[in-house]
Design an enzyme around this catalytic site. Structure first.
Site: not given
Ligand code: PHE
Ligand code: ZN
Length: 877
Positions: A124, A264-265, A267-268, A301, A304
């Site tokens: 992402e 931070g992290a 959510e794969n 996460e 998500h």
């Molecule tokens: N989608 C992640 C979150 O909100 C944030 C994120 C965005 C991490 C882009 C990495 C790269 O938890």
């Molecule tokens: Zn998020």
């Protein structure tokens, strides 16, 4: 890199995809410098019969392309810096693309990279295109199967999304694993991890009695720091079932902690990748804030999985659809786990300190941005935190039950799809059979609205009129926002008075589970209340029911009364904060006029009343007696006079320390405990108050005694760090002694060392600037580790107002040079650092000029990344 001007992407340009991917089989042959990726996909066309096939790809070495099993000649396709184009493809076909990438030298940490000798991915928003050529957009969903082949010695663990379906050995000490994800997903949710990690295992039984395997993967040395993360994960799973009725959908849930991570992290699906900061904790190494952060990010996460993964975004302009909603969910989770009142105040502080300034500066954008150059720049406080506030508006308007009905309909309608913020709003509206069309205006207009309220009381008829006006700065005619205002009426003793809407207001004032609610829908509106035997005091915007700046002229006496008596803890906190702010603003004006400063009597009384209040949660006391944070103080001024504000705040702290030294000391001692560390809201509240008192005592007559004693006790990291914080701005030998002791103890622990770096980077001491230069030369400083860079440069630019804004301009020059250096290594991190400059126009005189020069110096670099270019160019416009 930007030879020609980078391209701007617009929401209005959205076109649905021309092709559908039925399935995707990825094979990775992992090698540090030459990983081979084979991407085999089944594709068919859904529209535009003549359109070429265009795939995204960046930084890839193309080895081979096969169409339906036949190798293509290089003349049969085009390769650019960012695309692979096949001009002529059949209606339905199989495409196989082989590329090579270099994870070891990937310092951007997007795509496939190495961290502590392990492999990991970050896709992402648009990182998948750095792994293989593909439709790198969230509205192309498919079934992923991933085969990982790697050397066994160095990669005991091979992970990807979904379920493990096959493992086996290969010649030359290699082995492989095949993972299959049964849910369709966009490529930004893809993940791969490989290396020598160790795991902590647990299980969770869902409410339909399925057993889920839970695994946290870390470097071996961190195995003793996973318990809190695992407990947080189980609490998250349980909470989402109970509060939202959402149950986990795979048989395994994996979390991997890595030291090098941009955010931070992530959510794969089934395989979250975390910045180790949001996983690893034990009492000796992590503070209460760290523990709380871990619980909330683990929750975030996990949540998500439904809000983001099962229902995803149509395009990146819809980011707040998943992020605003998921932040709202994690806020509610923390609120339910700890204290709702404390959590709400913490969130409001966060919003005001970070999002309000963003929304008042040149990067200001609506929660649904209308255009962007680099999507990574739009993972902002606005999209996340203001986005969550907007979701909260639905919750306030519809109530918990109505909101949950809306969520249910949202999942019924859109499970497995990529949708928009309008789809979310319509689900909320349809499920509750109400019209929410006006909510759209919150999504498309930037800026923090101002809500101005005036009160008139007619004693003869017992009628109160409230005149409300909403405005958006710099926009003469904005589309009116739907603003829910929770409120109450109080008498002089702080007791509730009845709320009886008059004739004209019956359909605009409601009873809700959160109290009386006034629904403002137009730019200017008058509300009438009858049957009042006395003029009421107003308690407005209870619970901070909308993300606005409230302008209401309450007297100091009213604020004192609200601070002690209001039924709403947010309003109580807000009232004493307003008294502090008024005192500071007054002193800024005095300082500018060359007059002496004063310590407000009313503030003193309120301070004392709160500190000594019986039965009040110590955490609320701590928050109430704390001063407004500098970014929020800065926000109060059209033109920021750094010297005056710093002097006024300094003065306030010293006055508090002097006037209340006895009471602070008493409160400090009353909240000391010998008990072993526990992540528990009562213990945390006691530590919070104790440490707030300690922070003030350091501005008093005997600054070091308590702090040194607390440091030496080494009870837990919360208290150790609070002690260091108290010493941090003092020019005393004890500060140096404690800092070097800390270094000796924790040199081997990366996350703890980040604290050591950040302490010094935010010190108010006279040589802070010089110290920061020293930190950058320190053997433990590392430009390739984002946490370390942020702990020095991020903290310096964002939190060290004194040194960063040093009158010499050296702080600006230093950060500008570092941004340029960082941009070559990791553009995303560099772009975050540069935001320290964006508010330059707000500063007075020479500082404004020097900040502008620093920005111009950065802008002059011909090889800037899109990331930094976008922020710098928009700031200089
Ligand atoms: N989608 C992640 C979150 O909100 C944030 C994120 C965005 C991490 C882009 C990495 C790269 O938890
Ligand atoms: Zn998020």
């Amino acid at each position: 890199m930007t030879q020609n001007l980078p391209k701007t992407h617009y929401l209005t340009d959205y076109q649905p995809p021309a092709f559908e991917v039925e399935s995707l089989f990825l094979t990775f042959e992992l090698l540090p410098n030459g990983t081979r990726v084979t991407n085999r996909m089944q594709v068919h066309r859904v529209k535009d019969l003549s359109a070429p096939l265009v795939l995204d790809g960046e930084g890839l070495e193309l080895i081979q392309v096969d169409l339906d099993g036949v190798a293509l000649m290089p003349t049969q396709y085009d390769v650019t810096d960012t695309q692979l184009i096949l001009p002529d493809v059949p209606e339905r076909f199989e495409l196989e693309i082989v590329t090579e990438i270099d994870p070891e030298n990937n310092t951007r940490l997007e795509g496939l990279y190495r961290t502590s000798g392990n492999y990991c991915t970050q896709c992402e928003a648009e990182g998948f295109r750095r792994i293989t050529y593909y439709f790198d957009r969230p509205d192309v969903l498919t079934y992923f199967t991933t085969k990982i082949i790697a050397d066994k010695q160095d990669n005991k663990v091979l992970l990807s999304n979904g379920n493990l379906v096959e493992v086996g050995d290969l010649p030359n000490d290699r082995h492989y694993a095949i993972w299959k994800d049964p849910y369709k997903k966009p490529c930004y949710l893809f993940a791969l991890v490989a290396g020598n990690l160790e795991e902590v295992e647990d299980t969770f039984i869902t409410r339909d009695q399925r057993q889920i395997d839970l695994r946290i993967y870390v470097e071996p040395k961190n195995l003793d720091k996973c318990e809190h993360a695992m407990e947080s994960l189980k609490r998250s799973m349980k909470w989402d079932e109970e509060r939202f009725g959402l149950v986990y959908d795979l048989d395994i849930y994996m979390i991997v902690a890595v030291d090098d991570f941009n955010m931070g992290a992530m959510e794969n699906k089934g395989l979250n990748v975390f910045n180790s900061k949001y996983v690893l904790a034990k009492p000796e190494t992590a503070t209460d804030a760290d523990y709380e952060g871990i619980e909330s990010v683990i929750g975030h996460e996990y949540f998500h999985n439904w809000t983001g993964n099962r229902v995803t975004c149509r395009d990146w302009f819809q980011l707040t659809l998943k992020e605003g909603l998921t932040v709202f969910r994690d806020q509610e989770f923390t609120s339910d786990m700890l204290s709702p009142a404390v959590k709400r105040i913490e969130d409001v502080k966060r919003l005001r300190n970070n999002q309000f300034p963003e929304d008042a500066g040149p990067m200001s954008h609506p929660i649904q941005p209308q255009s962007y150059i680099e999507m990574n720049n739009f993972y902002t406080m606005t999209v996340y935190e203001k986005g969550a506030e907007v979701v909260r508006l639905y919750h306030t308007l519809l109530g918990e039950a109505g909101f949950q009905k809306g969520m249910q309909l949202y999942f019924d309608r859109f499970d497995g799809q990529a949708v928009t913020v309008e789809d979310f709003r319509n689900a909320m509206a349809d499920a509750n059979e109400i019209d929410l069309a006006q909510m759209h205006n919150w999504y498309t207009q930037a800026g923090t609205p101002t809500l101005k309220v005036e009160k008139h009381f007619d004693a003869a008829t017992g009628t109160l009129t409230l005149h409300c006006e909403q405005s958006l700065k710099g926009q003469s005619a904005h589309a009116p926002l739907l603003i829910p205002v929770l409120f109450g009426f109080l008498n002089d003793d702080g007791r509730a008075l009845p709320v009886r809407p008059g004739e004209n207001s019956r359909n605009k004032v409601f009873e809700t589970e959160k109290g009386h609610l006034l629904k403002l829908t137009t730019l200017s509106e008058t509300f009438e209340f009858t049957g009042l035997s006395q003029e009421p005091h107003l308690s407005l915007l209870r619970h901070f029911s909308a993300p606005v700046n409230l302008e209401y002229a309450a007297s100091d006496e009213e604020l004192m009364m609200l601070a002690s008596h209001d039924a709403d803890s947010f309003v109580r906190w807000e009232s004493i904060q307003t008294l502090a702010l008024k005192n500071i603003e007054d002193n800024v004006a005095r300082f500018q006029a060359g007059n002496g400063m004063v310590f407000s009597e009313h503030y003193q009384q309120a301070f004392q009343a709160v500190l000594e209040a019986k039965g009040l949660d110590p955490a609320l006391k701590a928050l109430a007696i704390g001063l407004p944070d500098l970014p929020y103080v800065f926000e109060q001024f059209e033109t920021i006079d750094v010297d005056a504000v710093l002097q006024a705040v300094e003065y306030q702290k010293a006055q508090i320390a002097q006037t209340f030294s006895g009471a602070l000391d008493k409160a400090y001692l009353a909240h000391c405990s010998k008990k072993a560390y526990c992540y528990d809201k009562h213990d945390m509240a006691a530590r919070m108050l104790k440490n707030q008192c300690l922070a003030y005592l350091a501005y008093g007559a005997e600054p070091v005694v308590r702090a040194v004693a607390q440091y030496e006790q080494q009870q837990n990291m919360t208290d150790v760090l609070a002690a260091l914080n108290a010493l941090n701005h003092l020019a005393v030998s004890e500060r140096e002694a404690c800092l070097s002791d800390f270094y000796e103890r924790w040199q081997q622990d990366t996350l703890v060392m980040d604290k050591w770096f950040s302490l010094q980077a935010r010190s108010e001491s006279e040589q802070a600037l010089q110290d920061v230069r020293g930190l950058l030369e320190h053997p433990d400083f590392n430009y390739r580790n984002p946490n370390r860079v942020r702990s020095v440069l991020g903290v310096f630019g964002r939190l060290n107002m004194k040194a960063f804004h040093d009158a010499s301009g050296e702080g600006y020059a230093l950060l500008a040079e570092e941004v340029l250096k960082m941009d070559k290594i990791n553009p995303q991190v560099a772009a975050r650092l540069v935001t320290a400059f964006t508010s330059w126009k707000r500063f007075k005189g020479h500082r404004q000029d020097k900040m502008q020069s620093a920005l111009q110096h950065i802008a002059a670099d011909k090889a800037l990344s899109k990331d930094v270019y976008e922020i710098v160019s928009k700031s200089l416009e």
